[in-house]
Design an enzyme around this catalytic site. Sequence first.
Site, PDB file in Angstrom:
ATOM      1  N   TRP A  42       0.857  -1.204   0.000  1.00  0.00           N
ATOM      2  CA  TRP A  42       0.000   0.000   0.000  1.00  0.00           C
ATOM      3  C   TRP A  42       0.888   1.248   0.000  1.00  0.00           C
ATOM      4  CZ3 TRP A  42      -4.726   1.440  -1.149  1.00  0.00           C
ATOM      5  CH2 TRP A  42      -5.775   0.523  -1.088  1.00  0.00           C
ATOM      6  N   TRP A 100     -18.238  20.943   0.805  1.00  0.00           N
ATOM      7  CA  TRP A 100     -17.751  20.687   2.164  1.00  0.00           C
ATOM      8  C   TRP A 100     -18.265  21.775   3.092  1.00  0.00           C
ATOM      9  CZ3 TRP A 100     -15.931  16.010   2.373  1.00  0.00           C
ATOM     10  CH2 TRP A 100     -15.228  15.460   1.298  1.00  0.00           C
ATOM     11  N   TRP A 117      -6.210   9.707   3.090  1.00  0.00           N
ATOM     12  CA  TRP A 117      -7.294  10.677   3.312  1.00  0.00           C
ATOM     13  C   TRP A 117      -8.274  10.656   2.147  1.00  0.00           C
ATOM     14  CZ3 TRP A 117      -9.453  13.202   7.187  1.00  0.00           C
ATOM     15  CH2 TRP A 117      -8.751  13.265   8.389  1.00  0.00           C
TER      16      TRP A 117
HETATM   17  C1  LIG Z   1      -6.385   9.011   7.230  1.00  0.00           C
HETATM   18  C2  LIG Z   1      -5.073   8.251   7.235  1.00  0.00           C
HETATM   19  C3  LIG Z   1      -3.880   8.936   7.173  1.00  0.00           C
HETATM   20  C4  LIG Z   1      -2.653   8.233   7.151  1.00  0.00           C
HETATM   21  N1  LIG Z   1      -1.479   8.939   7.096  1.00  0.00           N
HETATM   22  C5  LIG Z   1      -0.302   8.276   7.046  1.00  0.00           C
HETATM   23  C6  LIG Z   1       0.931   8.977   6.980  1.00  0.00           C
HETATM   24  O1  LIG Z   1       0.977  10.215   6.927  1.00  0.00           O
HETATM   25  N2  LIG Z   1       2.088   8.246   6.988  1.00  0.00           N
HETATM   26  C7  LIG Z   1       2.081   6.871   7.022  1.00  0.00           C
HETATM   27  O2  LIG Z   1       3.164   6.256   7.011  1.00  0.00           O
HETATM   28  N3  LIG Z   1       0.925   6.187   7.038  1.00  0.00           N
HETATM   29  C8  LIG Z   1      -0.265   6.839   7.065  1.00  0.00           C
HETATM   30  N4  LIG Z   1      -1.436   6.124   7.127  1.00  0.00           N
HETATM   31  C9  LIG Z   1      -1.383   4.642   6.973  1.00  0.00           C
HETATM   32  C10 LIG Z   1      -1.296   3.829   8.263  1.00  0.00           C
HETATM   33  O3  LIG Z   1      -2.221   4.287   9.212  1.00  0.00           O
HETATM   34  C11 LIG Z   1       0.092   3.812   8.884  1.00  0.00           C
HETATM   35  O4  LIG Z   1       1.072   3.539   7.915  1.00  0.00           O
HETATM   36  C12 LIG Z   1       0.160   2.714   9.966  1.00  0.00           C
HETATM   37  O5  LIG Z   1      -0.784   2.978  10.970  1.00  0.00           O
HETATM   38  C13 LIG Z   1       1.544   2.644  10.541  1.00  0.00           C
HETATM   39  O6  LIG Z   1       1.580   1.780  11.631  1.00  0.00           O
HETATM   40  P1  LIG Z   1       2.491   0.494  11.636  1.00  0.00           P
HETATM   41  O7  LIG Z   1       3.860   0.818  11.204  1.00  0.00           O
HETATM   42  O8  LIG Z   1       2.303  -0.124  12.975  1.00  0.00           O
HETATM   43  O9  LIG Z   1       1.767  -0.381  10.505  1.00  0.00           O
HETATM   44  P2  LIG Z   1       1.831  -1.935  10.193  1.00  0.00           P
HETATM   45  O10 LIG Z   1       0.440  -2.446  10.217  1.00  0.00           O
HETATM   46  O11 LIG Z   1       2.808  -2.635  11.032  1.00  0.00           O
HETATM   47  O12 LIG Z   1       2.275  -1.937   8.649  1.00  0.00           O
HETATM   48  C14 LIG Z   1       3.647  -1.900   8.261  1.00  0.00           C
HETATM   49  C15 LIG Z   1       3.868  -0.763   7.295  1.00  0.00           C
HETATM   50  O13 LIG Z   1       3.042  -0.906   6.139  1.00  0.00           O
HETATM   51  C16 LIG Z   1       2.681   0.392   5.644  1.00  0.00           C
HETATM   52  N5  LIG Z   1       1.227   0.586   5.722  1.00  0.00           N
HETATM   53  C17 LIG Z   1       0.354  -0.016   6.532  1.00  0.00           C
HETATM   54  N6  LIG Z   1      -0.900   0.423   6.276  1.00  0.00           N
HETATM   55  C18 LIG Z   1      -0.793   1.343   5.299  1.00  0.00           C
HETATM   56  C19 LIG Z   1      -1.717   2.165   4.609  1.00  0.00           C
HETATM   57  N7  LIG Z   1      -3.025   2.130   4.856  1.00  0.00           N
HETATM   58  N8  LIG Z   1      -1.254   3.003   3.667  1.00  0.00           N
HETATM   59  C20 LIG Z   1       0.066   3.069   3.372  1.00  0.00           C
HETATM   60  N9  LIG Z   1       0.991   2.312   3.991  1.00  0.00           N
HETATM   61  C21 LIG Z   1       0.566   1.459   4.938  1.00  0.00           C
HETATM   62  C22 LIG Z   1       3.344   1.416   6.570  1.00  0.00           C
HETATM   63  O14 LIG Z   1       4.559   1.809   6.016  1.00  0.00           O
HETATM   64  C23 LIG Z   1       3.531   0.604   7.850  1.00  0.00           C
HETATM   65  O15 LIG Z   1       4.540   1.117   8.665  1.00  0.00           O
HETATM   66  C24 LIG Z   1      -2.671   6.813   7.172  1.00  0.00           C
HETATM   67  C25 LIG Z   1      -3.890   6.132   7.253  1.00  0.00           C
HETATM   68  C26 LIG Z   1      -5.081   6.839   7.291  1.00  0.00           C
HETATM   69  C27 LIG Z   1      -6.372   6.065   7.348  1.00  0.00           C
END
Ligand SMILES: Cc1cc2nc3c(=O)[nH]c(=O)nc-3n(C[C@H](O)[C@H](O)[C@H](O)COP(=O)(O)OP(=O)(O)OC[C@H]3O[C@@H](n4cnc5c(N)ncnc54)[C@H](O)[C@@H]3O)c2cc1C
Length: 480
Positions: free
Chosen positions: A280, A308, A384
């Site tokens: 992702w 909006w 977003w």
């Molecule tokens: C509204 C919104 C805004 C977000 N803004 C950001 C942001 O600014 N920066 C950011 O890194 N992530 C963002 N995310 C995605 C996601 O929430 C975080 O990457 C995740 O919570 C990171 O936690 P983790 O490292 O424990 O994830 P894990 O579940 O351990 O996943 C490992 C890695 O996979 C990637 N990943 C996981 N889910 C997503 C996802 N939905 N989209 C893209 N990559 C993903 C990340 O790099 C993450 O560190 C956003 C999600 C939402 C819904």
Amino acid sequence: MTTAIVWFRRDLRLADNAALAQALAVADCVLPIYIHAPEEDGDWAPGAASNWWLHHSLAALSESLARRGGRLLIRRGPSLATLRELIRATGAAVVCFNRLYDPARRASDRLIEQTLTGEGVDVQTTSGHLLVEPWSITSQSGSPYRIYTPFFRQARTRITVSAPSPVPRKLAPPPTRIETLALDELDLLPRIRWDTGLAKTWQPGERGANKRLRALAEKLAAYSKERDMPARDSTLRISPHLHFGEITPRQAWYAIQQSRAAVRPGLIRGAEILERELLWREFAHHVLHHFPHTPNAPLDERFNNFPWRRSKTLLSAWQRAETGIPIVDAGMRELWATGFMHNRVRMITASFLTKHMRLDWRSGARWFWDTLVDADLANNTLNWQWVAGCGADAAPYFRIFNPVLQSRKFDPHGDYLVTWLPALNCLPPKYRHAPWEAPPAVRETAGFQLGKDYPPPILDLAAERNAALAAFRRSRGLSK
Ligand SMILES: Cc1cc2nc3c(=O)[nH]c(=O)nc-3n(C[C@H](O)[C@H](O)[C@H](O)COP(=O)(O)OP(=O)(O)OC[C@H]3O[C@@H](n4cnc5c(N)ncnc54)[C@H](O)[C@@H]3O)c2cc1C
């Protein structure tokens, strides 16, 4: 003697750093430099939480370099002028840096590369921030992907990861006559110290990143079942480390493949889901590369004129965790206290802002940008827009999360809620998700007063859901 400059940006690590390895391969003297130039990020200069992280990550990098005999030079931008000056002062013939993918940086990097190459400098750019370059994958018709699954299928076949390269053992220090700023002179830390929670939660830098990565094998077994439960510490929490390049996605991918070898229940499923999550992140960079306007405008043009709502009161209640919807407020408090919010709760808070409050997704994205330690232009924008329904592979407009049901499903005992909203602790778990539904006798026994201990909901969930559905239908020219 050949001198090479390694220009560190968002690759604040020594291991698996292609730019550093390249410089060490071609030169006998390597000059590591960090140039502070937030204005080169255009509209998206790092926010306060990112700056906090950057300060500590630079300190960690500087220490790691020093331990190996090197010295991190710190300067202020503009980047091109600073690099030129350093080239002049040291006679460096080579400049190495890892590529960045944000639109503003891509434009300035191109200019820097062209200018220096024109002046006879050997500029070598390398990849490290992503597993696949965003331009290297296209659909059969040659166009970029807007839907995740076909992107995933193709990207998955492209990834061949060998063992990441280790930390170089020894570096020669740059000549002492080369000036450097002290890290504190960059003024990255807040003057009013709101950062104690961040310091308790995180260890920025390569060492902290590797600690998180080492936990991967343990976490994988429960990942598929528990990753959506915000009270559990079941996700990797590596997103800020990836953003600042303290580890590479390749190291994470490699660690997943290593773990796959240990056959334990749930592990393969966990590994597959984690691979999808990492991709992702790649997809987000793919979309940002091909649609560079999306941080500021919806990918789906039907949303260009979406009505909006404009309400400072609603926005401020959301930002300050005063909406009266516990799961939303708990998430916003977690964000404020730690610079992080669990992914499931990010979806719920973003859905609440864009659907129930009908506030522009850009106002939410900006707040996240300033407060998240993992604020990342590609990921923040994609997610977003995904939640708001106006982006790539977006959720259908009629899918509106009910925050109370989400809370009951993913935090059944309200453990996450009471961590961030201790005022709800006195209520029986089933009423924590919607305290206004607790009968007066229950509230009285608990000694809980709605409006005093915790606010009532700022809006009527059912009515606002219907209003949102009607607005989304109208914007698509649908009557029903
Ligand atoms: C509204 C919104 C805004 C977000 N803004 C950001 C942001 O600014 N920066 C950011 O890194 N992530 C963002 N995310 C995605 C996601 O929430 C975080 O990457 C995740 O919570 C990171 O936690 P983790 O490292 O424990 O994830 P894990 O579940 O351990 O996943 C490992 C890695 O996979 C990637 N990943 C996981 N889910 C997503 C996802 N939905 N989209 C893209 N990559 C993903 C990340 O790099 C993450 O560190 C956003 C999600 C939402 C819904």
